[in-house]
Scaffold this active site. Sequence first.
Site, short mmCIF file in Angstrom:
data_model
loop_
_atom_site.label_atom_id
_atom_site.label_comp_id
_atom_site.label_asym_id
_atom_site.label_seq_id
_atom_site.Cartn_x
_atom_site.Cartn_y
_atom_site.Cartn_z
CG ASP A 1 41.30 28.57 -42.27
OD1 ASP A 1 40.99 29.10 -43.36
OD2 ASP A 1 40.94 27.42 -41.95
CG ASN B 1 36.84 30.09 -35.14
OD1 ASN B 1 37.38 30.66 -34.19
ND2 ASN B 1 37.11 30.39 -36.40
#
Length: 343
Positions: A242, A207
Amino acid sequence: MMGQICITKADLAQLMPMHLLLSPDGAIRQCGATVAKLFPGRDLAGQLFFDCFTVRRPCNVGAVDDILANQGVKLHLVVQNGRNTTLKAVAVSVDGGDGVLLDMSFGISVVDAIRDYDLTISDFAATDLAVEMLYLLEAKSAAMAESRKLNTRLQGAKVAAEEQAFTDTLTGLKNRRAMEHVLTRFVEAGETFGLMQVDLDYFKRVNDTLGHAAGDRVLQKVAKVLLDETRKEDLVARIGGDEFVLIFHRMTNIDKLNEIAARIIQRLEEPIDYGGNPCLISASIGTAVSDGYQGLTADKILMNADLALYASKNKGRACFTVFSEELSSKSAKIDPGEGFVSG
Protein backbone atom coordinates in the site's frame (compact mmCIF):
# COMPACT_ATOMS: atom_id res chain seq x y z
CA MET A 1 22.10 -5.56 -94.42
CA MET A 2 24.68 -5.88 -91.61
CA GLY A 3 27.81 -7.46 -93.13
CA GLN A 4 26.60 -10.80 -94.37
CA ILE A 5 23.71 -10.93 -91.89
CA CYS A 6 20.25 -9.71 -92.76
CA ILE A 7 18.19 -8.38 -89.86
CA THR A 8 14.95 -6.45 -89.85
CA LYS A 9 14.19 -3.41 -87.77
CA ALA A 10 11.68 -5.49 -85.81
CA ASP A 11 14.34 -8.08 -85.04
CA LEU A 12 16.73 -5.34 -83.98
CA ALA A 13 14.13 -3.85 -81.65
CA GLN A 14 13.48 -7.24 -80.04
CA LEU A 15 17.13 -8.18 -79.64
CA MET A 16 18.34 -4.77 -78.54
CA PRO A 17 15.66 -2.70 -76.76
CA MET A 18 18.39 -0.20 -75.87
CA HIS A 19 19.79 0.50 -79.33
CA LEU A 20 20.14 3.58 -81.48
CA LEU A 21 20.58 3.63 -85.27
CA LEU A 22 22.20 6.83 -86.51
CA SER A 23 22.60 8.28 -89.97
CA PRO A 24 26.02 9.65 -91.05
CA ASP A 25 24.97 13.19 -90.05
CA GLY A 26 24.10 12.04 -86.52
CA ALA A 27 20.32 12.01 -86.87
CA ILE A 28 18.50 9.26 -85.01
CA ARG A 29 16.90 6.91 -87.53
CA GLN A 30 15.60 4.35 -85.06
CA CYS A 31 15.66 3.72 -81.32
CA GLY A 32 14.76 0.85 -79.06
CA ALA A 33 11.64 0.97 -76.90
CA THR A 34 13.62 1.26 -73.68
CA VAL A 35 15.62 4.21 -75.02
CA ALA A 36 12.36 5.91 -75.94
CA LYS A 37 11.26 5.60 -72.29
CA LEU A 38 14.15 7.83 -71.30
CA PHE A 39 12.46 10.67 -73.18
CA PRO A 40 8.75 10.43 -72.32
CA GLY A 41 6.54 12.45 -74.64
CA ARG A 42 9.42 13.12 -77.03
CA ASP A 43 9.86 11.47 -80.44
CA LEU A 44 13.55 10.83 -81.03
CA ALA A 45 13.22 10.00 -84.73
CA GLY A 46 15.04 12.66 -86.76
CA GLN A 47 16.62 14.35 -83.75
CA LEU A 48 20.37 14.69 -83.51
CA PHE A 49 22.15 12.22 -81.29
CA PHE A 50 24.31 14.93 -79.72
CA ASP A 51 21.20 16.94 -78.79
CA CYS A 52 19.97 13.99 -76.75
CA PHE A 53 23.17 12.51 -75.36
CA THR A 54 26.52 13.79 -74.19
CA VAL A 55 29.59 11.61 -74.65
CA ARG A 56 31.59 12.01 -71.45
CA ARG A 57 34.33 9.57 -72.40
CA PRO A 58 36.35 9.26 -74.58
CA CYS A 59 36.93 12.99 -74.65
CA ASN A 60 36.38 15.13 -77.75
CA VAL A 61 33.64 12.94 -79.26
CA GLY A 62 31.32 15.42 -80.93
CA ALA A 63 30.50 13.91 -84.32
CA VAL A 64 29.56 10.57 -85.87
CA ASP A 65 33.07 10.25 -87.31
CA ASP A 66 34.45 10.46 -83.77
CA ILE A 67 32.12 7.66 -82.71
CA LEU A 68 33.24 5.52 -85.63
CA ALA A 69 36.84 6.21 -84.73
CA ASN A 70 36.10 4.56 -81.40
CA GLN A 71 34.33 1.45 -82.67
CA GLY A 72 34.44 -1.31 -80.05
CA VAL A 73 35.47 1.16 -77.35
CA LYS A 74 33.12 1.63 -74.40
CA LEU A 75 31.46 5.03 -74.58
CA HIS A 76 30.25 6.77 -71.41
CA LEU A 77 27.07 8.74 -72.10
CA VAL A 78 24.85 11.09 -70.14
CA VAL A 79 21.17 11.35 -71.07
CA GLN A 80 20.08 14.96 -71.61
CA ASN A 81 16.59 14.64 -70.14
CA GLY A 82 16.91 16.44 -66.82
CA ARG A 83 17.78 13.29 -64.86
CA ASN A 84 21.36 12.96 -66.10
CA THR A 85 21.13 9.19 -66.27
CA THR A 86 24.44 7.59 -67.20
CA LEU A 87 24.76 4.91 -69.87
CA LYS A 88 27.43 2.70 -71.36
CA ALA A 89 27.48 2.13 -75.14
CA VAL A 90 29.41 0.37 -77.88
CA ALA A 91 29.19 1.54 -81.53
CA VAL A 92 29.71 -0.29 -84.83
CA SER A 93 29.42 0.78 -88.44
CA VAL A 94 26.46 -0.63 -90.42
CA ASP A 95 25.01 -0.45 -93.93
CA GLY A 96 28.45 -0.38 -95.49
CA GLY A 97 29.50 2.61 -93.46
CA ASP A 98 26.28 4.51 -94.10
CA GLY A 99 25.14 4.36 -90.52
CA VAL A 100 26.09 3.70 -86.90
CA LEU A 101 24.51 1.24 -84.48
CA LEU A 102 24.91 1.83 -80.77
CA ASP A 103 24.04 -0.80 -78.20
CA MET A 104 23.57 0.76 -74.76
CA SER A 105 23.11 -0.36 -71.16
CA PHE A 106 22.61 1.29 -67.77
CA GLY A 107 25.56 -0.39 -66.11
CA ILE A 108 25.61 0.13 -62.36
CA SER A 109 22.94 2.83 -62.63
CA VAL A 110 20.33 0.21 -63.55
CA VAL A 111 18.76 0.28 -60.06
CA ASP A 112 18.15 4.02 -60.27
CA ALA A 113 16.92 3.70 -63.86
CA ILE A 114 14.37 1.05 -62.92
CA ARG A 115 13.01 3.39 -60.27
CA ASP A 116 13.19 6.60 -62.30
CA TYR A 117 11.65 5.23 -65.49
CA ASP A 118 9.40 2.54 -64.02
CA LEU A 119 11.15 -0.16 -66.04
CA THR A 120 10.22 -3.84 -66.00
CA ILE A 121 11.84 -7.04 -67.20
CA SER A 122 10.31 -6.57 -70.65
CA ASP A 123 12.37 -3.40 -71.11
CA PHE A 124 15.61 -5.39 -71.23
CA ALA A 125 17.06 -7.94 -73.60
CA ALA A 126 16.38 -11.48 -72.47
CA THR A 127 20.11 -12.09 -72.07
CA ASP A 128 20.80 -8.82 -70.24
CA LEU A 129 22.23 -9.29 -66.75
CA ALA A 130 19.83 -6.56 -65.68
CA VAL A 131 17.10 -9.19 -65.85
CA GLU A 132 18.93 -11.27 -63.28
CA MET A 133 19.45 -8.15 -61.22
CA LEU A 134 15.74 -7.40 -61.37
CA TYR A 135 14.96 -10.84 -60.00
CA LEU A 136 17.52 -10.32 -57.25
CA LEU A 137 16.11 -6.89 -56.44
CA GLU A 138 12.59 -8.24 -56.26
CA ALA A 139 13.75 -11.10 -54.04
CA LYS A 140 15.73 -8.71 -51.86
CA SER A 141 12.79 -6.31 -51.66
CA ALA A 142 10.49 -9.12 -50.57
CA ALA A 143 13.06 -10.34 -48.05
CA MET A 144 13.56 -6.83 -46.70
CA ALA A 145 9.82 -6.33 -46.37
CA GLU A 146 9.54 -9.55 -44.37
CA SER A 147 12.58 -8.52 -42.34
CA ARG A 148 10.99 -5.16 -41.55
CA LYS A 149 7.79 -6.87 -40.49
CA LEU A 150 9.75 -9.23 -38.27
CA ASN A 151 11.77 -6.38 -36.79
CA THR A 152 8.57 -4.47 -36.12
CA ARG A 153 7.07 -7.48 -34.37
CA LEU A 154 10.27 -8.05 -32.39
CA GLN A 155 10.47 -4.38 -31.46
CA GLY A 156 6.84 -4.45 -30.43
CA ALA A 157 7.47 -7.54 -28.32
CA LYS A 158 10.53 -5.89 -26.77
CA VAL A 159 8.58 -2.74 -25.92
CA ALA A 160 5.76 -4.85 -24.49
CA ALA A 161 8.20 -6.89 -22.41
CA GLU A 162 9.92 -3.75 -21.12
CA GLU A 163 6.57 -2.17 -20.35
CA GLN A 164 5.47 -5.28 -18.51
CA ALA A 165 8.73 -5.34 -16.54
CA PHE A 166 8.08 -1.75 -15.41
CA THR A 167 4.35 -2.14 -14.65
CA ASP A 168 2.44 -3.18 -11.53
CA THR A 169 -0.02 -5.77 -12.81
CA LEU A 170 -2.76 -5.04 -10.28
CA THR A 171 -3.04 -1.28 -10.67
CA GLY A 172 -1.42 -0.62 -14.05
CA LEU A 173 0.90 1.91 -12.39
CA LYS A 174 4.66 1.82 -12.73
CA ASN A 175 6.46 -0.43 -10.26
CA ARG A 176 9.48 0.02 -8.01
CA ARG A 177 11.88 -0.88 -10.80
CA ALA A 178 10.44 1.83 -13.06
CA MET A 179 10.51 4.35 -10.23
CA GLU A 180 14.18 3.65 -9.50
CA HIS A 181 15.02 3.90 -13.20
CA VAL A 182 13.30 7.28 -13.64
CA LEU A 183 14.58 8.68 -10.35
CA THR A 184 18.19 7.71 -11.15
CA ARG A 185 17.88 9.22 -14.62
CA PHE A 186 16.54 12.51 -13.21
CA VAL A 187 19.29 12.72 -10.60
CA GLU A 188 22.08 11.96 -13.06
CA ALA A 189 20.69 14.48 -15.57
CA GLY A 190 20.39 17.20 -12.95
CA GLU A 191 16.62 17.50 -13.47
CA THR A 192 14.52 19.27 -10.85
CA PHE A 193 11.59 17.38 -9.38
CA GLY A 194 9.36 16.87 -6.39
CA LEU A 195 8.90 13.43 -4.83
CA MET A 196 6.05 12.17 -2.65
CA GLN A 197 5.91 9.03 -0.59
CA VAL A 198 2.26 8.02 -0.13
CA ASP A 199 1.27 5.38 2.41
CA LEU A 200 -2.36 4.34 2.85
CA ASP A 201 -3.91 4.66 6.30
CA TYR A 202 -6.25 1.94 7.61
CA PHE A 203 -5.66 -0.25 4.57
CA LYS A 204 -4.82 -3.26 6.73
CA ARG A 205 -8.25 -2.95 8.36
CA VAL A 206 -9.92 -3.26 4.94
CA ASN A 207 -7.99 -6.45 4.18
CA ASP A 208 -8.69 -7.91 7.62
CA THR A 209 -12.44 -7.21 7.60
CA LEU A 210 -13.45 -7.53 3.93
CA GLY A 211 -10.67 -9.66 2.45
CA HIS A 212 -7.92 -9.21 -0.10
CA ALA A 213 -10.34 -8.80 -3.01
CA ALA A 214 -11.65 -5.67 -1.31
CA GLY A 215 -8.07 -4.56 -0.77
CA ASP A 216 -7.35 -5.01 -4.47
CA ARG A 217 -10.41 -2.93 -5.32
CA VAL A 218 -9.18 -0.16 -3.01
CA LEU A 219 -5.69 -0.20 -4.54
CA GLN A 220 -7.14 0.13 -8.03
CA LYS A 221 -9.26 3.07 -6.92
CA VAL A 222 -6.23 4.69 -5.28
CA ALA A 223 -4.27 4.26 -8.52
CA LYS A 224 -6.97 6.11 -10.45
CA VAL A 225 -6.99 8.98 -7.96
CA LEU A 226 -3.21 9.33 -8.09
CA LEU A 227 -3.23 9.37 -11.88
CA ASP A 228 -6.04 11.94 -11.90
CA GLU A 229 -4.04 14.26 -9.65
CA THR A 230 -0.80 14.07 -11.64
CA ARG A 231 0.29 15.07 -15.13
CA LYS A 232 1.34 12.93 -18.07
CA GLU A 233 4.99 13.85 -17.52
CA ASP A 234 4.86 12.74 -13.87
CA LEU A 235 5.49 9.22 -12.61
CA VAL A 236 3.12 7.31 -10.36
CA ALA A 237 4.46 4.03 -9.01
CA ARG A 238 3.27 1.39 -6.58
CA ILE A 239 6.41 0.29 -4.76
CA GLY A 240 4.87 -1.97 -2.11
CA GLY A 241 1.57 -3.36 -0.85
CA ASP A 242 0.00 0.00 0.00
CA GLU A 243 2.98 2.26 -0.68
CA PHE A 244 3.26 4.64 -3.63
CA VAL A 245 5.83 7.11 -4.95
CA LEU A 246 4.95 10.13 -7.08
CA ILE A 247 7.67 11.99 -8.99
CA PHE A 248 6.69 15.41 -10.33
CA HIS A 249 9.00 16.36 -13.19
CA ARG A 250 10.31 19.93 -12.91
CA MET A 251 7.90 20.78 -10.09
CA THR A 252 9.54 21.92 -6.84
CA ASN A 253 7.03 24.57 -5.75
CA ILE A 254 6.11 23.52 -2.19
CA ASP A 255 2.75 25.28 -2.17
CA LYS A 256 1.73 23.53 -5.39
CA LEU A 257 2.89 20.15 -4.12
CA ASN A 258 1.01 20.67 -0.87
CA GLU A 259 -2.17 21.48 -2.79
CA ILE A 260 -1.83 18.22 -4.69
CA ALA A 261 -1.16 16.27 -1.49
CA ALA A 262 -4.23 17.80 0.17
CA ARG A 263 -6.45 16.88 -2.79
CA ILE A 264 -5.15 13.32 -2.82
CA ILE A 265 -5.92 12.85 0.89
CA GLN A 266 -9.37 14.43 0.48
CA ARG A 267 -10.27 12.16 -2.42
CA LEU A 268 -8.93 9.01 -0.79
CA GLU A 269 -11.09 9.64 2.28
CA GLU A 270 -14.22 9.25 0.16
CA PRO A 271 -15.75 5.81 0.86
CA ILE A 272 -14.92 3.15 -1.73
CA ASP A 273 -17.77 0.73 -2.31
CA TYR A 274 -17.08 -2.99 -2.35
CA GLY A 275 -20.15 -5.20 -2.61
CA GLY A 276 -22.25 -2.69 -0.73
CA ASN A 277 -19.63 -2.26 2.00
CA PRO A 278 -17.82 1.07 2.31
CA CYS A 279 -14.04 0.80 2.47
CA LEU A 280 -12.70 3.70 4.53
CA ILE A 281 -9.07 4.70 4.12
CA SER A 282 -6.93 7.79 4.04
CA ALA A 283 -3.30 8.54 3.27
CA SER A 284 -0.19 9.93 4.90
CA ILE A 285 2.21 11.75 2.60
CA GLY A 286 5.83 12.83 2.85
CA THR A 287 7.29 15.23 0.29
CA ALA A 288 10.84 16.15 -0.65
CA VAL A 289 12.13 18.31 -3.51
CA SER A 290 15.41 18.13 -5.40
CA ASP A 291 16.37 21.75 -4.68
CA GLY A 292 19.10 22.62 -2.19
CA TYR A 293 21.10 19.41 -2.18
CA GLN A 294 24.86 19.09 -2.34
CA GLY A 295 25.50 15.85 -4.21
CA LEU A 296 21.90 14.69 -4.51
CA THR A 297 21.38 10.93 -4.77
CA ALA A 298 18.26 8.85 -5.37
CA ASP A 299 18.65 7.15 -1.99
CA LYS A 300 18.99 10.48 -0.20
CA ILE A 301 15.81 12.06 -1.55
CA LEU A 302 13.85 8.84 -1.02
CA MET A 303 15.05 8.71 2.59
CA ASN A 304 14.10 12.35 3.16
CA ALA A 305 10.61 11.84 1.72
CA ASP A 306 10.31 8.78 3.95
CA LEU A 307 11.24 10.87 7.00
CA ALA A 308 8.52 13.35 6.06
CA LEU A 309 6.06 10.47 5.69
CA TYR A 310 7.15 9.17 9.09
CA ALA A 311 6.35 12.60 10.54
CA SER A 312 2.88 12.58 8.97
CA LYS A 313 2.15 9.20 10.55
CA ASN A 314 3.31 10.45 13.94
CA LYS A 315 1.09 13.53 13.65
CA GLY A 316 -1.97 11.28 13.53
CA ARG A 317 -2.03 10.19 9.86
CA ALA A 318 -4.24 11.59 7.07
CA CYS A 319 -1.90 14.55 6.58
CA PHE A 320 1.13 15.64 4.61
CA THR A 321 4.58 16.85 5.63
CA VAL A 322 7.42 18.42 3.66
CA PHE A 323 10.94 17.34 4.54
CA SER A 324 13.17 19.79 6.38
CA GLU A 325 16.55 19.47 8.08
CA GLU A 326 14.70 19.71 11.40
CA LEU A 327 13.03 16.36 10.61
CA SER A 328 16.43 14.87 9.91
CA SER A 329 17.69 16.05 13.31
CA LYS A 330 14.63 14.69 15.10
CA SER A 331 14.89 11.30 13.41
CA ALA A 332 18.39 10.86 14.81
CA LYS A 333 16.99 11.21 18.37
CA ILE A 334 14.10 8.70 17.97
CA ASP A 335 14.51 5.33 19.60
CA PRO A 336 14.67 2.63 16.88
CA GLY A 337 11.80 0.75 18.55
CA GLU A 338 9.38 3.64 18.35
CA GLY A 339 8.48 3.47 14.64
CA PHE A 340 4.93 3.72 13.34
CA VAL A 341 2.90 0.77 12.15
CA SER A 342 2.02 0.94 8.42
CA GLY A 343 -1.66 0.74 7.50
